[in-house]
Every structure is written in C-alpha cells, then in structure tokens.
Design a protein around this motif. Structure first.
Motif, PDB file in Angstrom:
ATOM      1  N   ASN A   1       2.631  -6.813  -7.675  1.00 43.91           N
ATOM      2  CA  ASN A   1       1.317  -7.165  -7.067  1.00 43.91           C
ATOM      3  C   ASN A   1       1.262  -8.408  -6.385  1.00 43.91           C
ATOM      4  O   ASN A   1       0.241  -8.488  -5.488  1.00 43.91           O
ATOM      5  CB  ASN A   1      -0.052  -6.596  -7.691  1.00 43.91           C
ATOM      6  CG  ASN A   1      -0.201  -7.669  -9.009  1.00 43.91           C
ATOM      7  OD1 ASN A   1       0.747  -8.417  -9.074  1.00 43.91           O
ATOM      8  ND2 ASN A   1      -1.329  -7.407  -9.485  1.00 43.91           N
TER       9      ASN A   1
ATOM     10  N   GLY B   1       3.230  -7.097  -1.960  1.00 44.37           N
ATOM     11  CA  GLY B   1       2.385  -6.673  -3.203  1.00 44.37           C
ATOM     12  C   GLY B   1       1.292  -5.251  -2.842  1.00 44.37           C
ATOM     13  O   GLY B   1       0.918  -4.912  -4.013  1.00 44.37           O
ATOM     14  N   THR B   2       1.472  -4.741  -1.946  1.00 41.88           N
ATOM     15  CA  THR B   2       0.651  -3.742  -1.517  1.00 41.88           C
ATOM     16  C   THR B   2       1.260  -2.559  -1.720  1.00 41.88           C
ATOM     17  O   THR B   2       2.668  -2.265  -1.809  1.00 41.88           O
ATOM     18  CB  THR B   2      -0.115  -3.917  -0.001  1.00 41.88           C
ATOM     19  OG1 THR B   2       1.322  -3.621   0.842  1.00 41.88           O
ATOM     20  CG2 THR B   2      -0.624  -4.792   0.146  1.00 41.88           C
TER      21      THR B   2
ATOM     22  N   ILE C   1       1.787  -0.172  -3.915  1.00 40.28           N
ATOM     23  CA  ILE C   1       2.277   0.107  -5.225  1.00 40.28           C
ATOM     24  C   ILE C   1       2.304   1.621  -5.591  1.00 40.28           C
ATOM     25  O   ILE C   1       1.028   2.230  -5.675  1.00 40.28           O
ATOM     26  CB  ILE C   1       1.608  -0.771  -6.411  1.00 40.28           C
ATOM     27  CG1 ILE C   1       1.712  -2.172  -6.202  1.00 40.28           C
ATOM     28  CG2 ILE C   1       2.380  -0.268  -7.872  1.00 40.28           C
ATOM     29  CD1 ILE C   1       1.402  -3.076  -7.148  1.00 40.28           C
TER      30      ILE C   1
ATOM     31  N   ALA D   1       6.877  -0.986  -4.257  1.00 38.96           N
ATOM     32  CA  ALA D   1       5.887  -1.763  -3.744  1.00 38.96           C
ATOM     33  C   ALA D   1       6.353  -2.602  -2.499  1.00 38.96           C
ATOM     34  O   ALA D   1       7.727  -2.765  -2.173  1.00 38.96           O
ATOM     35  CB  ALA D   1       5.261  -2.892  -4.658  1.00 38.96           C
TER      36      ALA D   1
END
Length: 324
Positions: free
Chosen positions: A98, A171-172, A174, A167
């Motif tokens: 993330n 970090g988006t 997931i 991901a």
C-alpha cells in the motif's frame, strides 16, 4: 480455429503414425519421406503456437498478450512463471503493497525466467521464504511499447490453488486473487488484465513443442543482458530432446543411444538460425538436427529448412519431421 501450421504429407500412413499413449515399449515406426511443416508465428512474432508432432499440426494458438503469469499445476507445485514472450522481469522490493514505490536504485538487479525452465531459474524465486513483495515489469506489447509496472505478492500455494495479491505502483488497487490449479495442464495461466484464469496451453499429452518469442539472457561479457529471441521451446510438455549435427537423412533411431537427451525447455531454442548482416536475412542451419522423444515415448527427428513464408516475410519457421 484458424490453423497456422501447414503440413504436406509424404504418405497418409505417416500422418496416422502412432499408437496408444500408454503402450510400451515403443515399436520402431516405418520410415519414409519427411513431412514439411510451417509454423506461422507472424513477422512481428505475436503468436504462440502449440504443436503436436504425432499429427504434424498446431493444436492451439494464442496471442502473447493473452496471459501474464503461469502457476505450476501439480499438487505440490509452487513455481510462478512470467510471460517469457514479452521480456517480463521481476525485482524483489522492501516496500509495502500500500506504499508508493519507484524503481530508483534497481539498476541491473532485475531477474528474468531463464529459458531452460529449471526451478532455480525463476525470476520470482522461491517465494515460499517470506512471501516477498516483487515489482513486475510487464514487458512489451506487440507494438514494442512498454506495458508498465505492477506489484505482486504470492501468499500461498496449496494442492489445488494459489493465492496472490497485486497492486499499482502507487499502492492503490490492491486485489487478492485465487487461482485454481488445472491438473490437465502443466501450468495454469492467468491474465492480470482480465483478472481470471485463461486456457493457453493444451492439455498434457496433446502437444510437444511451442513456437514462440521468448526471453534469452546473454553475457556480452558484462553485465548480463536480457533479449527477446524467436524459436522453439518444449512448453513443459514432458518431451525430451537431443541435439546433433549431420545429414538429416542419415539420422536413425540408433542415434538415440549416442546422444544425451535433456528436459531443458530450450534445447531446440533459437540458434538453428542466424542473422546475416551481409544479406540482411536469417540463414537456417539445416544440418542442426533434433531428436524429440514425446511424452508417450515416440521418437521424431526434425530440422529447420527456412524462416520465411511464400511472400518473403520472416516469422514462419519451416521444418521437416520424420518419425523414427
């Protein structure tokens, strides 16, 4: 399905040669004229062709864009392989799924799946030691444009499935995926774009060879450099291959005793041809001969005789096959 391998049969008996797959010992098959086959992977090398020697035909084809990851299907299977036809590679990272991540400092630390197919040559390595997060370079599309980067973490492999997470690099997005192993195939293929399993390889026993682009690693001498080549792999079919040089017509079943066989995936490989800077064309070494033992035990000899189609376009390996 459009057929992309064209074979001219020297005799109908050769087209029907073979016996039940479980029948051993394997009898000597009648010898005759060679069967000529053409595998049209395309001038841009965008197709993968799965070839069955017993029927001299392509039994399945797909675009190299149709899949991203291949999961070992055996109950004790744990290997996860990258799409070798797109120059995919991986790097172990210390970043969290993330967290935003970049590739600063990676340098020459990317790894590819080496084409020999051995378990110690997998880019993602033995992920069972700590389930590390890796950065995936997704390679190149059919227009030679980079596809981009993703994060991946393999979490678990059971007798029937794999669990992994992906991901974006920032970090988006997931996502957790579960891949059910397909026992009918040596590897179960997965498309990240589709978010699902895709049927790429034919069932075990239905093919022997794959005509495709794949990633080779050269040492020029330093550092190691990955590069796309076009050739022939075993595709985890269970086929064994021996390589020898000489007159194709004179190779017999007795030669199977004098030359070692290997299960390495790239024994046939790409170097049955070479590019001539003098002519601007690929030259084929027809005296480079391969003996292939299929999963069912039959022996075939083959050699390549051309790399161009009738219009003079590259990407159409032409080869002769004779059952031994």
């Amino acid at each position: 399905m459009k057929r992309t391998a064209v074979c001219s049969m020297a005799a109908l008996a050769m087209a029907l040669a073979g016996c039940m797959k479980d029948e051993l010992p394997v009898p000597r098959q009648p010898r005759g004229g060679a069967v000529e086959c053409v595998a049209h992977v395309g001038p841009n090398y965008d197709l993968q062709l799965w070839f069955d020697l017993a029927t001299y035909s392509v039994v399945r084809q797909n675009s190299k864009m149709d899949w991203d990851l291949a999961f070992e299907s055996a109950p004790d299977g744990w290997q996860v392989r990258l799409n070798y036809s797109r120059l995919m590679r991986a790097h172990r990272s210390s970043a969290a799924m993330n967290e935003p991540t970049d590739t600063v400092g990676f340098g020459n630390t990317w790894k590819i799946d080496l084409p020999d197919g051995r378990p110690d040559s997998v880019a993602l390595g033995d992920w069972r030691q700590g389930s590390p997060i890796c950065i995936l370079d997704m390679g190149y599309n059919t227009s030679a444009m980079p596809i981009g980067l993703r994060k991946i973490q393999i979490i678990e492999a059971s007798a029937t499935s794999f669990t992994f997470r992906t991901a974006n690099m920032d970090g988006t997005n997931i996502r957790e995926h579960v891949v059910q192993k397909d026992p009918a195939r040596p590897y179960t293929h997965f498309s990240l774009a589709a978010g699902e399993v895709v049927h790429i390889a034919p069932p075990i026993g239905d093919y022997d060879l794959v005509f495709t682009q794949y990633t080779e690693q050269f040492r020029p001498p330093d550092p190691y450099q990955a590069y796309l080549v076009t050739g022939t792999l075993n595709g985890y079919s269970g086929a064994r291959v021996a390589q020898l040089s000489g007159n194709f017509a004179e190779v017999t079943l007795d030669d199977t005793l004098a030359h070692p066989f290997s299960l390495d995936q790239d024994i046939i490989g790409y170097d049955w041809k070479d590019y001539s800077f003098d002519t601007g064309l690929y030259e084929v070494y027809s005296d480079q001969v391969y003996i292939v033992q299929s999963r069912s035990g039959y022996f075939y000899k083959l050699h390549f005789v051309d790399y161009y189609d009738d219009q003079g376009l590259k990407g159409s390996p032409t080869f002769e096959v004779v059952p031994l």
